[in-house]
Design an enzyme around this catalytic site. Structure first.
Site, PDB file in Angstrom:
ATOM      1  N   LYS A  93       0.863  -1.192   0.000  1.00  0.00           N
ATOM      2  CA  LYS A  93       0.000   0.000   0.000  1.00  0.00           C
ATOM      3  C   LYS A  93       0.884   1.222   0.000  1.00  0.00           C
ATOM      4  O   LYS A  93       1.817   1.343   0.812  1.00  0.00           O
ATOM      5  CB  LYS A  93      -0.882   0.009   1.262  1.00  0.00           C
ATOM      6  N   GLN A 114       7.239   3.901   3.944  1.00  0.00           N
ATOM      7  CA  GLN A 114       5.824   3.523   3.965  1.00  0.00           C
ATOM      8  C   GLN A 114       5.593   2.270   4.819  1.00  0.00           C
ATOM      9  O   GLN A 114       4.548   2.138   5.462  1.00  0.00           O
ATOM     10  CB  GLN A 114       5.358   3.286   2.518  1.00  0.00           C
ATOM     11  N   LYS A 117       5.378   3.509   8.453  1.00  0.00           N
ATOM     12  CA  LYS A 117       4.213   4.386   8.590  1.00  0.00           C
ATOM     13  C   LYS A 117       2.935   3.558   8.619  1.00  0.00           C
ATOM     14  O   LYS A 117       2.077   3.742   9.480  1.00  0.00           O
ATOM     15  CB  LYS A 117       4.186   5.352   7.401  1.00  0.00           C
ATOM     16  N   LYS A 129       5.473   1.668  -3.062  1.00  0.00           N
ATOM     17  CA  LYS A 129       5.406   3.018  -3.639  1.00  0.00           C
ATOM     18  C   LYS A 129       5.690   2.909  -5.127  1.00  0.00           C
ATOM     19  O   LYS A 129       6.363   1.968  -5.559  1.00  0.00           O
ATOM     20  CB  LYS A 129       6.470   3.931  -3.003  1.00  0.00           C
ATOM     21  N   GLY A 168      -2.555   8.301  -4.413  1.00  0.00           N
ATOM     22  CA  GLY A 168      -1.866   9.483  -4.934  1.00  0.00           C
ATOM     23  C   GLY A 168      -0.631   9.859  -4.129  1.00  0.00           C
ATOM     24  O   GLY A 168      -0.346   9.296  -3.066  1.00  0.00           O
ATOM     25  N   ASP A 169       0.129  10.777  -4.676  1.00  0.00           N
ATOM     26  CA  ASP A 169       1.274  11.418  -4.013  1.00  0.00           C
ATOM     27  C   ASP A 169       1.531  12.665  -4.860  1.00  0.00           C
ATOM     28  O   ASP A 169       0.615  13.142  -5.546  1.00  0.00           O
ATOM     29  CB  ASP A 169       2.485  10.461  -3.963  1.00  0.00           C
ATOM     30  N   THR A 213      -4.481  13.666   4.866  1.00  0.00           N
ATOM     31  CA  THR A 213      -3.068  13.817   5.244  1.00  0.00           C
ATOM     32  C   THR A 213      -2.861  15.141   5.978  1.00  0.00           C
ATOM     33  O   THR A 213      -2.277  15.179   7.073  1.00  0.00           O
ATOM     34  CB  THR A 213      -2.163  13.723   4.016  1.00  0.00           C
ATOM     35  N   ASN A 244      -1.949  19.137  -2.159  1.00  0.00           N
ATOM     36  CA  ASN A 244      -2.990  18.460  -1.377  1.00  0.00           C
ATOM     37  C   ASN A 244      -2.728  18.511   0.127  1.00  0.00           C
ATOM     38  O   ASN A 244      -3.599  18.901   0.911  1.00  0.00           O
ATOM     39  CB  ASN A 244      -3.119  17.005  -1.861  1.00  0.00           C
ATOM     40  N   SER A 381      -6.849   5.871   3.588  1.00  0.00           N
ATOM     41  CA  SER A 381      -6.892   4.950   2.443  1.00  0.00           C
ATOM     42  C   SER A 381      -7.313   3.556   2.910  1.00  0.00           C
ATOM     43  O   SER A 381      -8.095   2.872   2.244  1.00  0.00           O
ATOM     44  CB  SER A 381      -5.509   4.849   1.789  1.00  0.00           C
TER      45      SER A 381
HETATM   46  P1  NDP Z   1       0.991  17.794  -4.521  1.00  0.00           P
HETATM   47  O1  NDP Z   1       1.495  17.425  -5.867  1.00  0.00           O
HETATM   48  O2  NDP Z   1      -0.458  17.997  -4.316  1.00  0.00           O
HETATM   49  O3  NDP Z   1       1.727  19.108  -3.988  1.00  0.00           O
HETATM   50  C1  NDP Z   1       3.107  19.164  -3.874  1.00  0.00           C
HETATM   51  C2  NDP Z   1       3.511  20.559  -3.422  1.00  0.00           C
HETATM   52  O4  NDP Z   1       4.898  20.550  -3.100  1.00  0.00           O
HETATM   53  C3  NDP Z   1       3.334  21.607  -4.497  1.00  0.00           C
HETATM   54  O5  NDP Z   1       3.073  22.854  -3.909  1.00  0.00           O
HETATM   55  C4  NDP Z   1       4.691  21.588  -5.187  1.00  0.00           C
HETATM   56  O6  NDP Z   1       5.005  22.793  -5.860  1.00  0.00           O
HETATM   57  C5  NDP Z   1       5.634  21.366  -4.023  1.00  0.00           C
HETATM   58  N1  NDP Z   1       6.810  20.621  -4.518  1.00  0.00           N
HETATM   59  C6  NDP Z   1       6.825  19.373  -5.038  1.00  0.00           C
HETATM   60  N2  NDP Z   1       8.054  19.008  -5.418  1.00  0.00           N
HETATM   61  C7  NDP Z   1       8.837  20.055  -5.134  1.00  0.00           C
HETATM   62  C8  NDP Z   1      10.212  20.299  -5.301  1.00  0.00           C
HETATM   63  N3  NDP Z   1      11.033  19.374  -5.846  1.00  0.00           N
HETATM   64  N4  NDP Z   1      10.674  21.494  -4.881  1.00  0.00           N
HETATM   65  C9  NDP Z   1       9.849  22.419  -4.343  1.00  0.00           C
HETATM   66  N5  NDP Z   1       8.536  22.258  -4.156  1.00  0.00           N
HETATM   67  C10 NDP Z   1       8.037  21.093  -4.557  1.00  0.00           C
HETATM   68  O7  NDP Z   1       1.546  16.643  -3.550  1.00  0.00           O
HETATM   69  P2  NDP Z   1       1.068  16.252  -2.079  1.00  0.00           P
HETATM   70  O8  NDP Z   1       0.584  17.445  -1.358  1.00  0.00           O
HETATM   71  O9  NDP Z   1       0.198  15.067  -2.199  1.00  0.00           O
HETATM   72  O10 NDP Z   1       2.452  15.731  -1.432  1.00  0.00           O
HETATM   73  C11 NDP Z   1       3.312  16.597  -0.701  1.00  0.00           C
HETATM   74  C12 NDP Z   1       4.216  15.781   0.189  1.00  0.00           C
HETATM   75  O11 NDP Z   1       3.409  15.024   1.110  1.00  0.00           O
HETATM   76  C13 NDP Z   1       5.097  14.740  -0.513  1.00  0.00           C
HETATM   77  O12 NDP Z   1       6.304  14.603   0.178  1.00  0.00           O
HETATM   78  C14 NDP Z   1       4.278  13.449  -0.373  1.00  0.00           C
HETATM   79  O13 NDP Z   1       5.113  12.303  -0.463  1.00  0.00           O
HETATM   80  C15 NDP Z   1       3.746  13.645   1.033  1.00  0.00           C
HETATM   81  N6  NDP Z   1       2.561  12.868   1.389  1.00  0.00           N
HETATM   82  C16 NDP Z   1       1.429  12.900   0.625  1.00  0.00           C
HETATM   83  C17 NDP Z   1       0.318  12.192   1.012  1.00  0.00           C
HETATM   84  C18 NDP Z   1      -0.965  12.248   0.274  1.00  0.00           C
HETATM   85  O14 NDP Z   1      -1.930  11.651   0.737  1.00  0.00           O
HETATM   86  N7  NDP Z   1      -1.070  12.962  -0.848  1.00  0.00           N
HETATM   87  C19 NDP Z   1       0.345  11.319   2.211  1.00  0.00           C
HETATM   88  C20 NDP Z   1       1.556  11.420   2.986  1.00  0.00           C
HETATM   89  C21 NDP Z   1       2.622  12.155   2.556  1.00  0.00           C
HETATM   90  P3  NDP Z   1       4.897  22.855  -7.454  1.00  0.00           P
HETATM   91  O15 NDP Z   1       3.430  22.771  -7.752  1.00  0.00           O
HETATM   92  O16 NDP Z   1       5.510  24.154  -7.814  1.00  0.00           O
HETATM   93  O17 NDP Z   1       5.666  21.677  -7.978  1.00  0.00           O
HETATM   94  O1  2IT Z   2       3.080   8.935   1.446  1.00  0.00           O
HETATM   95  C1  2IT Z   2       1.921   8.498   1.647  1.00  0.00           C
HETATM   96  O2  2IT Z   2       1.604   7.979   2.715  1.00  0.00           O
HETATM   97  C2  2IT Z   2       0.938   8.641   0.564  1.00  0.00           C
HETATM   98  N1  2IT Z   2       1.253   9.238  -0.466  1.00  0.00           N
HETATM   99  C3  2IT Z   2      -0.438   8.049   0.710  1.00  0.00           C
HETATM  100  C4  2IT Z   2      -0.418   6.581   0.412  1.00  0.00           C
HETATM  101  C5  2IT Z   2      -1.775   5.905   0.347  1.00  0.00           C
HETATM  102  O3  2IT Z   2      -1.776   4.728  -0.047  1.00  0.00           O
HETATM  103  O4  2IT Z   2      -2.798   6.507   0.668  1.00  0.00           O
END
Ligand code: NDP
Ligand code: 2IT
Length: 449
Positions: A93, A114, A117, A129, A168-169, A213, A244, A381
């Site tokens: 997952k 992961q 976590k 992943k 997603g991520d 998240t 997100n 999830s």
């Molecule tokens: P999104 O794609 O929705 O948003 C990512 C954000 O981070 C954007 O504002 C983006 O800016 C910025 N960003 C991404 N890459 C870079 C980079 N290399 N340098 C600078 N800024 C960057 O992703 P999420 O919000 O889903 O994910 C954000 C973080 O949270 C990640 O580390 C992800 O692994 C983690 N995460 C996500 C979960 C989820 O459920 N979605 C769960 C747990 C952890 P820009 O648009 O300019 O690229």
């Molecule tokens: O980093 C994370 O925990 C996620 N991107 C969510 C993973 C999931 O299966 O919901």
């Protein structure tokens, strides 16, 4: 880097030798092994049964070609990945990341994190992943759809609600999950809702998964502050990113009485002392897929674009890195400590460099690692999978209550485990040890497989 226990140093050296060039994966492994000294001292059988060596070697790694046609009819080629890391506790997952920086080392660091976590959620999910070096920025909906269809045309054979369940991520949200699910359904001729999470509410998705998240991070911070007799009321908060995780972290901070005064994206950061206008940010980011400068322009007065430095130069009580790995380094940590920060909680995966983590510890700043603080996304999830399996759908209030309970349990378990292993107050040690021992015990019970 902190020295490793004598029994663990050779394990780490072996990981580096076997996985050359995968810097982020080495960093994630080292960070976990740093915490395990007291564990192997007590339980040498984990080393004898090669549990740690097995944990560091993915059960399966899939790398594939993703060809697709852009809007001008030209053929594009990307690389797809899925690392099925560990299935001792349940089906693999974990999310899919679409970003040009994606390579095997990133997918492996994320898959490794992961595992622990997912164990911390207390729900039956293993760790995995995936993703691609595809860059969705500037691509039309039709291009994103064709890419997702091609990606799933290869990946589908490895998935299943009892086998491997992506979500997603970075770069993968509701739109992408829709196209991926549609192609999976078409190829397999099965309406197998439980094969992907983060689906839309009309087609098998769960309430609160979109928010989970970000909300979860803030529930965790709320518990940290409560443990110190404090609350979010009136706190100045800085959030990095505006995707997100960041957006829903901002929403929950505001609901709990705090004020988010800055956020960012990869092009810059905004300072908005009156508090980020979240409805506007959602329109700019989610509907217009715009940049942070577009928010400043639309806000008209009040908000300013950061002229130099980074979002971490903005003084705050609480900092929530919610963008990407290694975005908060030692210089940023110094700036935050200088600005009076008291709590740092990782919404992103591994956003804080080891040097910055050390500085926070020295300054007495409370620090929550991503594998605990951002576990609310994957936990919800797993709740989505439960609803899919029972063909049920729960209310927003009930689901949010489950999420809050899970985050509170993770918080308490981290503190209790840290205490038990002689590192009181260290959420990082508590998260690593509690996650590790749960998976390790299952691996020992399941034999050498
Ligand atoms: P999104 O794609 O929705 O948003 C990512 C954000 O981070 C954007 O504002 C983006 O800016 C910025 N960003 C991404 N890459 C870079 C980079 N290399 N340098 C600078 N800024 C960057 O992703 P999420 O919000 O889903 O994910 C954000 C973080 O949270 C990640 O580390 C992800 O692994 C983690 N995460 C996500 C979960 C989820 O459920 N979605 C769960 C747990 C952890 P820009 O648009 O300019 O690229
Ligand atoms: O980093 C994370 O925990 C996620 N991107 C969510 C993973 C999931 O299966 O919901």
């Amino acid at each position: 880097m902190t020295e490793l226990h004598d029994l663990l140093r050779p394990v780490f050296d072996d990981v580096v030798a076997r996985n050359p060039g995968e810097r982020e994966f080495h960093q994630a492994v080292h960070e976990v092994l740093e915490s395990l000294g007291p564990v192997v001292a007590k339980r040498p059988e984990y080393v004898d049964a090669a549990v740690i060596q097995r944990l560091c070697e993915p059960e399966r790694q899939i790398i594939f070609r993703v060809p697709w046609l852009d809007d001008r009819g030209r053929t594009q080629v990307n690389r797809g990945f899925r690392v099925e890391f560990n299935s001792a506790l349940g089906p693999y997952k974990g999310g899919l990341r679409f970003h040009p920086s994606v390579y095997l080392g990133i997918v492996k660091f994320l898959g490794f994190e992961q595992i622990f976590k997912n164990a911390l959620t207390g729900l039956p999910i293993g760790g995995g992943k995936g993703g691609s070096d595809f860059d969705p920025k500037g691509r039309s909906d039709a291009e994103v759809m064709r890419f997702c269809q091609s990606f799933m045309t290869e990946l589908y054979r490895h998935l299943g609600e009892h086998t491997d369940v992506p979500a997603g991520d970075i770069g993968v949200g509701g739109r992408e999950i829709g196209y991926l699910f549609g192609q999976y359904k078409r190829i397999t001729n099965r309406y197998e809702s439980g094969v992907l999470t983060g689906k839309g509410l009309a087609w098998g998705g769960s309430q609160v998964r979109t928010e989970a998240t970000g909300y979860g991070v803030v529930f965790f911070v709320d518990r940290m502050l409560a443990a110190a007799g404090d609350s979010l009321e009136g706190k100045r908060v800085v959030v990095s990113g505006s995707g997100n995780v960041a957006i829903y972290a901002i929403e929950k901070v505001h609901q709990l009485g705090g004020r988010v005064v800055a956020c960012s994206d990869s092009s810059g950061y905004v300072v908005d002392d009156a508090g980020i206008d979240l409805e506007l940010l959602k329109v700019v980011k989610n509907e217009q897929r715009g940049r942070i400068a577009d928010y400043v322009e639309a806000r008209g007065g009040g908000a300013v674009l950061g002229a130099s430095g980074s979002v971490w130069d903005v003084a705050c009580d609480v900092a929530l890195p919610c963008a990407t790995q290694n975005e908060l380094d030692e210089a940023a940590a110094k700036a935050l400590v200088g600005g009076g920060v008291r709590v740092v909680a990782e919404g992103a995966n591994m956003p804080t460099t080891p040097g910055a983590v050390r500085l926070f510890a020295e300054a007495g700043v409370q620090f929550a690692p991503g594998k605990a603080a951002n576990a609310g996304g994957v936990a919800t999830s797993a709740l989505e999978m439960q609803q899919n399996a029972s063909r049920d759908s729960w209310s927003f209030e009930y689901t949010e209550g489950r999420l809050a309970g899970i985050m509170s349990d993770i918080h308490d378990r981290c503190l209790a485990t840290a205490e038990e292993y002689g590192q009181p107050g260290s959420y990082a040690a508590g998260a690593n040890i509690a996650g590790f021992t749960q998976v390790a015990d299952a691996m020992v019970a399941l034999g050498v497989v």
